[in-house]
Design an enzyme around this catalytic site. Structure first.
Site, mmCIF file in Angstrom:
data_model
loop_
_atom_site.group_PDB
_atom_site.id
_atom_site.type_symbol
_atom_site.label_atom_id
_atom_site.label_comp_id
_atom_site.label_asym_id
_atom_site.label_seq_id
_atom_site.Cartn_x
_atom_site.Cartn_y
_atom_site.Cartn_z
ATOM 1 N NE ARG A 9 -0.411 1.761 3.566
ATOM 2 C CZ ARG A 9 0.764 2.370 3.720
ATOM 3 N NH1 ARG A 9 1.865 1.682 3.969
ATOM 4 N NH2 ARG A 9 0.857 3.675 3.593
ATOM 5 C CG ASP B 125 -3.145 7.916 -1.383
ATOM 6 O OD1 ASP B 125 -2.829 6.752 -1.689
ATOM 7 O OD2 ASP B 125 -3.080 8.347 -0.223
#
Length: 337
Positions: free
Chosen positions: A52, A229
């Site tokens: 991740r 992100d």
């Protein structure tokens, strides 16, 4: 593993043609590596959070394409593989960026594709180190830095974005210390940020997610540094859910709020944060901790995995191309060339 050995969570075994991923679901209790020989296994690792962090999943996906090519897949099959990997998670733009970059070379052959994946990995670590060098002077000597989620070596090819800034300050002799929000519901702060900082000898203390405002009021936090992100063209920042609340608290308490992210996280095709797709993850990830249910049977939970912080609340963006301050479309456009 030696405490001084650089932490690189996404690797490729050229000799055996395997993607090697440090399984972050098992940290901090177990340091276990997945060895994956197919792109669908890489996609599953991305979906299930074995790997991740926006840059790290981009690198993993690039290796997912390369491993299929090395095992004989042709361009038509690789296009299907790339499309599958790109859809593994929707919010982090680095995933699509890396897949599209390697997809531009599908006709070049397996050796060239693996070389491209290696280049994506190496460039990301270099970018993190450059961000660290640019961002470290922003941290006052001896500062207590609040961070959220994990934006360290585990979330990248190595070194880290937000934690790269902390790491660079520490390496330069600045005795900074870190407060890591636990980051419910997956506990990335408590499990991952605390693990890697403690591993590297950087002082870290875990907070529950509701404590930050009170400590800001007491003067116990000097700044906030987080990763991202996706960053929209106007400077709005998508990051782990809970980031927006910290930005509001920092603004109220007149504390700097910094975002560190590689240029691959900047999405000039997305106009504002309102246009960023926000991943909704399963209810069970909130109401279960491991196998233990913490809410009554039949009660559901909402879990948007990310939120969006308006550009106006960001003191500066730290990228390998330079600092963006003030944050906005004009400053980002100036770096885009």
């Amino acid at each position: 593993m030696s405490p001084r050995e650089p932490l690189r969570p996404v690797l490729y075994d050229d000799g055996r043609d395997l993607v090697r991923l440090l399984d972050q679901r098992k940290l901090p209790g177990e340091e276990s590596w997945l060895e994956l020989s197919a792109a669908d296994a890489v996609a599953d690792a991305i979906k299930t959070l074995a790997v991740r962090g926006a840059p790290a999943i981009g690198v993993a996906a690039a290796y997912g394409v390369a491993v299929e090519a090395r095992r004989g897949a042709g361009p038509a099959q690789l296009r299907r593989v790339a499309a599958m990997l790109e859809k593994a998670r929707p919010t982090a733009v680095n995933l699509a960026w890396a897949v599209r970059r390697i997809s531009a070379r599908l006709e070049a052959g397996p050796d060239a594709l693996l070389a491209e994946a290696h280049a994506i990995r190496d460039e990301d670590e270099a970018a993190c180190r450059k961000m660290g060098a640019l961002g470290a002077p922003l941290l006052a000597r001896g500062a207590t830095v609040l961070t959220h989620c994990n934006a360290g070596a585990l979330a990248t090819a190595g070194y880290g974005t937000a934690l790269g800034v902390v790491r660079a300050a520490h390496e330069a002799g600045n005795p900074v210390r870190v407060l890591a929000g636990e980051t419910r519901p997956f506990f990335q702060g408590a499990r991952l940020t605390a693990w890697e900082l403690h591993r590297d000898g950087i002082p870290v203390t875990v907070l529950t997610d509701g404590m930050a405002g009170w400590l800001m009021q007491r003067g116990e936090i000097q700044c906030v540094v987080v990763g991202a992100d996706r960053i929209a063209r106007n400077g709005d920042v998508a990051n782990k859910i809970g980031t927006y609340g910290l930005a509001v608290l920092a603004a109220y308490h007149r504390l700097p709020f910094y975002v560190a992210a590689p240029w691959s996280t900047v999405d000039l095709e997305t106009a504002t944060g309102a246009d960023i797709p926000i991943e909704e993850r399963p209810s069970d990830e909130v109401v279960l901790i491991g196998t233990q249910r913490i809410a009554p049977q039949g009660v559901l939970a909402r879990y948007p995995a990310f939120d969006v912080t308006p550009a106006a609340l960001v003191t500066a963006l730290i990228t390998e191309r330079g600092l963006v301050r003030p944050v906005g479309a004009e400053a980002l456009a100036a770096l885009s060339g």
